[in-house]
Design a protein around this motif. Structure first.
Motif: not given
Length: 243
Positions: A14-22, A54-57, A83-87
């Motif tokens: 969840k941290d990677y999905e919500k916070h790592v990018d920013t 990871a979360a797909g960046w 998967k949520r990121r790239v469908g």
């Protein structure tokens, strides 16, 4: 070790999905810009494996450059985040890079592995599998902890050790998480890679100057710019399948 990595990254998903990018400057302004500069801008019709997605960046960036992407990760929670990121734009599934990989010989033009291989003890079987699934002339690009950084940060007494380390990451979503990984000396990194691939370039990155004046990045650059400009934190290797 596999179980420890799996447990940690399921918690961190969840941290990677919500916070790592920013919120993670080490990713956004340091590792990612340097890795992307190693890759072709036009990946049209290239088959690419994101090995440790990871979360797909990276998965998303590779798709944007035109690649046909397959993304794998040990953590089911990370796979779901990707998967949520790239469908449906990439094939994404759970896979252990330390095991035989579920791909035919010569499947990929490029394998990208960002900050993943230091979770694997023995690189030899993994690199043999990478070589098998790469097409002739295919490339491998990976980033890992810099051995000098691990040696200094953990105050180790013997640089040449290949050893397991642990530290606690305290993240917004997960709270404290114990993360374990391996450190190894530079000669091992180079020699194991060179035994299977032709090394084309080694990069010890510095902070990305293009993002230095972004308002959201100012605090990170103030804290880290001088240190990362004089002490390497990550190491990147660009290699090619041998003829």
């Amino acid at each position: 070790m596999k179980e420890k990595v799996l447990e940690a990254y399921d918690k961190l998903a969840k941290d990677y999905e919500k916070h790592v990018d920013t919120q993670s400057g080490h990713n956004a302004y340091y590792e990612r810009p340097a890795m992307m500069k190693l890759m072709p801008n036009d990946m049209n019709q290239l088959a690419v494996l994101d090995a440790g997605c990871a979360a797909g960046w990276y998965t998303e960036q590779l798709i944007k450059r035109g690649a046909q992407v397959t993304a794998v990760d040990l953590s089911p929670a990370m796979v779901e985040a990707c998967k949520r990121r790239v469908g449906n734009e990439a094939a994404v599934f759970t896979c252990d890079l330390a095991e035989t990989l579920p791909f035919e010989n010569g499947t990929f033009n490029l394998i990208v592995s960002s900050l993943t291989l230091h979770y694997i003890d023995d690189w030899v079987p993994t690199f043999q599998e990478f070589d098998r699934i790469l097409k002739p002339g295919g490339q491998l690009m990976f980033s890992i902890h810099h051995p000098f950084m691990d040696f200094k940060h953990f105050e180790r007494s013997y640089y040449f050790a290949h050893e397991l380390l642990m530290e606690t990451w305290n993240k917004k979503e997960s709270g404290p998480v114990e993360v374990t990984f391996y450190r190894r000396p530079l000669q091992e990194i180079v020699n194991v890679t060179a035994a299977q691939f032709t090394i084309e370039r080694i990069v010890e990155p510095q902070p990305d100057l293009d993002s230095k004046d972004k308002p959201e990045a100012l605090d990170w650059y103030k804290r880290w710019f001088e240190r990362l400009s004089t002490n390497p934190h990550f190491l990147m290797v660009k290699a090619r399948k041998k003829v």
